[in-house]
Write an enzyme that holds these catalytic residues in place. Structure first.
Site, PDB file in Angstrom:
ATOM      1  N   ASN A   1      17.975  35.628  52.328  1.00  0.00           N
ATOM      2  CA  ASN A   1      17.339  34.039  51.800  1.00  0.00           C
ATOM      3  C   ASN A   1      16.058  35.423  52.500  1.00  0.00           C
ATOM      4  O   ASN A   1      15.385  35.810  52.990  1.00  0.00           O
ATOM      5  CB  ASN A   1      17.385  33.808  53.416  1.00  0.00           C
ATOM      6  CG  ASN A   1      17.405  33.032  53.912  1.00  0.00           C
ATOM      7  OD1 ASN A   1      15.793  32.632  54.514  1.00  0.00           O
ATOM      8  ND2 ASN A   1      18.301  31.711  54.379  1.00  0.00           N
ATOM      9  N   GLN A   2      14.763  33.654  51.909  1.00  0.00           N
ATOM     10  CA  GLN A   2      13.479  33.614  52.161  1.00  0.00           C
ATOM     11  C   GLN A   2      12.755  34.101  53.118  1.00  0.00           C
ATOM     12  O   GLN A   2      11.483  33.946  53.218  1.00  0.00           O
ATOM     13  CB  GLN A   2      12.790  33.106  50.486  1.00  0.00           C
ATOM     14  CG  GLN A   2      12.843  33.938  49.456  1.00  0.00           C
ATOM     15  CD  GLN A   2      13.206  32.836  47.869  1.00  0.00           C
ATOM     16  OE1 GLN A   2      12.708  31.584  48.344  1.00  0.00           O
ATOM     17  NE2 GLN A   2      12.546  33.189  47.759  1.00  0.00           N
TER      18      GLN A   2
END
Length: 163
Positions: free
Chosen positions: A39-40
């Site tokens: 997840n960024q």
């Protein structure tokens, strides 16, 4: 089996709330917002705030966000879901976003992390907060590259956080 989301990370000094959809399997297992390594969210926030949050232990990340007036929460409180995709969420029970005024009296802006969270705009708009929809930090949202996501996140967040 019904899944339970995470508690809000909000206090009386929160000015900017990032409102997501519902934690993925890895995040629930770790009991951490945006706990999946692909997840960024944390890299985006680190770059937008010009602070290396990614390398801090989770508790320290949350403390730094609190120091800067940033809170975290999700739209969905409980649901059923196979896997981690928002599209798989069923029987969703929403969090009571109307409690925001009590939880965060200084709240000014709500930033929605992705499309599912953004569907809550009507309920959140009622108290008069400024609203913005950000491109999802999920790695599953491949329709927007990291640099484009970062530009949107940076412009939305920077004006609302304490240095």
């Amino acid at each position: 089996m019904r899944l339970q989301g995470l508690p809000p990370v909000i206090d009386a000094w929160t000015r900017c709330l990032i409102l997501g959809s519902f934690p993925g399997e890895r995040s629930l297992a770790r009991q951490q917002y945006y706990g999946h390594p692909t997840n960024q969210f944390w890299p985006l926030l680190s770059c937008a705030l010009v602070e290396l949050l990614v390398h801090l232990p989770y508790r320290d990340r949350l403390a730094r966000l609190a120091d800067r007036g940033v809170g975290l929460w999700d739209v969905v409180r409980t649901c059923t879901r196979q896997g981690s995709l928002d599209a798989a969420i069923r029987k969703a029970e929403r969090n009571d976003v109307m409690r925001l005024r009590q939880l965060a009296p200084r709240l000014q802006v709500v930033l929605f992390n992705g499309a599912l969270a953004a569907r809550q705009q009507g309920a959140v708009a009622a108290p008069g907060y400024r609203l913005a929809v950000l491109p999802s930090s999920s790695a599953a949202y491949a329709g927007c590259c990291f640099d484009r996501k970062l530009a949107a996140w940076r412009s939305a967040i920077r004006q609302w956080v304490r240095p």
